[in-house]
Design an enzyme around this catalytic site. Sequence first.
Site, PDB file in Angstrom:
ATOM      1  N   ARG A 109       1.375   6.606  -4.177  1.00 37.95           N
ATOM      2  CA  ARG A 109       1.113   7.735  -4.780  1.00 37.95           C
ATOM      3  C   ARG A 109      -0.148   7.272  -5.620  1.00 37.95           C
ATOM      4  NH1 ARG A 109       4.709  10.483  -9.349  1.00 37.95           N
ATOM      5  NH2 ARG A 109       4.297   8.809 -10.443  1.00 37.95           N
ATOM      6  N   THR A 113      -4.270  11.368  -9.175  1.00 37.90           N
ATOM      7  CA  THR A 113      -4.029  12.608  -8.665  1.00 37.90           C
ATOM      8  C   THR A 113      -2.724  12.910  -8.275  1.00 37.90           C
ATOM      9  OG1 THR A 113      -4.273  11.818  -6.385  1.00 37.90           O
ATOM     10  CG2 THR A 113      -6.480  12.328  -7.487  1.00 37.90           C
ATOM     11  N   ASP A 205       9.549   2.615 -12.564  1.00 35.63           N
ATOM     12  CA  ASP A 205       8.902   2.542 -11.351  1.00 35.63           C
ATOM     13  C   ASP A 205       9.876   1.757 -10.555  1.00 35.63           C
ATOM     14  OD1 ASP A 205       5.667   2.313 -10.198  1.00 35.63           O
ATOM     15  OD2 ASP A 205       7.251   1.288  -9.339  1.00 35.63           O
ATOM     16  N   ASP A 208       8.529  -1.389  -8.680  1.00 34.77           N
ATOM     17  CA  ASP A 208       8.163  -2.270  -9.826  1.00 34.77           C
ATOM     18  C   ASP A 208       9.322  -3.140 -10.244  1.00 34.77           C
ATOM     19  OD1 ASP A 208       5.382  -2.294  -9.734  1.00 34.77           O
ATOM     20  OD2 ASP A 208       5.193  -1.086 -11.465  1.00 34.77           O
TER      21      ASP A 208
HETATM   22  C1  PRP Z   1       7.042   5.710  -5.746  1.00 34.27           C
HETATM   23  C2  PRP Z   1       8.374   6.066  -5.071  1.00 34.27           C
HETATM   24  C3  PRP Z   1       8.020   7.285  -4.096  1.00 34.27           C
HETATM   25  C4  PRP Z   1       6.936   7.863  -4.997  1.00 34.27           C
HETATM   26  C5  PRP Z   1       7.705   8.949  -5.544  1.00 34.27           C
HETATM   27  O1  PRP Z   1       6.393   5.091  -4.809  1.00 34.27           O
HETATM   28  O2  PRP Z   1       8.912   4.946  -4.465  1.00 34.27           O
HETATM   29  O3  PRP Z   1       7.726   6.733  -2.687  1.00 34.27           O
HETATM   30  O4  PRP Z   1       6.578   7.129  -6.151  1.00 34.27           O
HETATM   31  O5  PRP Z   1       6.620   9.972  -6.137  1.00 34.27           O
HETATM   32  P1  PRP Z   1       6.287  11.293  -5.929  1.00 34.27           P
HETATM   33  O6  PRP Z   1       7.423  12.037  -5.462  1.00 34.27           O
HETATM   34  O7  PRP Z   1       5.553  11.849  -6.930  1.00 34.27           O
HETATM   35  O8  PRP Z   1       5.302  11.343  -4.524  1.00 34.27           O
HETATM   36  P2  PRP Z   1       4.823   4.364  -5.426  1.00 34.27           P
HETATM   37  O9  PRP Z   1       3.751   5.373  -5.097  1.00 34.27           O
HETATM   38  O10 PRP Z   1       4.941   3.758  -6.723  1.00 34.27           O
HETATM   39  O11 PRP Z   1       4.586   3.200  -4.412  1.00 34.27           O
HETATM   40  P3  PRP Z   1       5.298   1.897  -4.290  1.00 34.27           P
HETATM   41  O12 PRP Z   1       6.851   2.245  -3.666  1.00 34.27           O
HETATM   42  O13 PRP Z   1       4.434   1.153  -3.108  1.00 34.27           O
HETATM   43  O14 PRP Z   1       5.852   1.256  -5.540  1.00 34.27           O
HETATM   44  N1  URA Z   2       7.873   6.781  -8.777  1.00 31.95           N
HETATM   45  C1  URA Z   2       8.705   5.964  -9.371  1.00 31.95           C
HETATM   46  O1  URA Z   2       8.966   4.821  -8.845  1.00 31.95           O
HETATM   47  N2  URA Z   2       9.279   6.378 -10.442  1.00 31.95           N
HETATM   48  C2  URA Z   2       9.032   7.675 -11.049  1.00 31.95           C
HETATM   49  O2  URA Z   2       9.703   7.774 -12.034  1.00 31.95           O
HETATM   50  C3  URA Z   2       8.173   8.519 -10.132  1.00 31.95           C
HETATM   51  C4  URA Z   2       7.813   8.010  -9.163  1.00 31.95           C
END
Ligand code: PRP
Ligand code: URA
Length: 214
Positions: A109, A113, A205, A208
Amino acid sequence: MMVEGFPGVTVVDHPLVQHKLTIMRDAETSTRGFRQLLREIAALICYEATRDLPLETVEIRTPLTTMQAPKIAGKKLVFASILRAGNGLLEGMLDLVPSARVAHVGIYRDPETLQAVEYYFKAPDDLSERTVIAVDPMLATANSAVAAVERLKSRGARDLRFVCLLAAPEGIRHFRSVHPDVPVFTAAIDSHLNDHGYIVPGLGDAGDRMYGTK
Ligand code: PRP
Ligand code: URA
């Protein structure tokens, strides 16, 4: 449990799921604990998400006799993990369904944006013949889930479900407006999204916390 105002959404309200989720939300929970709990919860949510899979009857031979016994009908399931954090749910789902096939959808994400950016995609060829369960712990804006499911549909998937751990009301509405044919399974529906698109109260997150990258 179906929740009023959220058609197509099942909240898995089993006490074990709710207990484990509370520990995961706690900011003091370690990376190791978070990862382990996600795996355990995933198996429990998977149990609900697969409850209505069709069965067929096959003949088997027990040590005593032959019998007609039930087996899951059709081809093996596909679990589609939305990277990175989807892999945490994937592990627990595979504990329960070890023969499932696995698709990987690399999406992050954009922090400014909040749009979904795809960087990887690999899936079995015959998605049209299988039940596909997309997995990602967080359904926040739903931009990632919407894009991942669009991609799986463009590769032929027709029988889809979405499994997450936490969902925001905004995300559920967005997801179900684009993919009304895809049921959602979650452990909780939280209050709202904050200005940065994080679920409140949430758990932070997920990637993380699972991998200790912050
Ligand atoms: C996080 C989570 C989802 C997304 C959710 O991923 O694991 O994939 O955010 O958010 P959304 O519904 O607003 O799209 P992230 O983009 O942090 O990537 P990662 O899993 O690689 O850390
Ligand atoms: N992605 C995450 O990992 N946590 C949130 O709360 C939203 C998006």
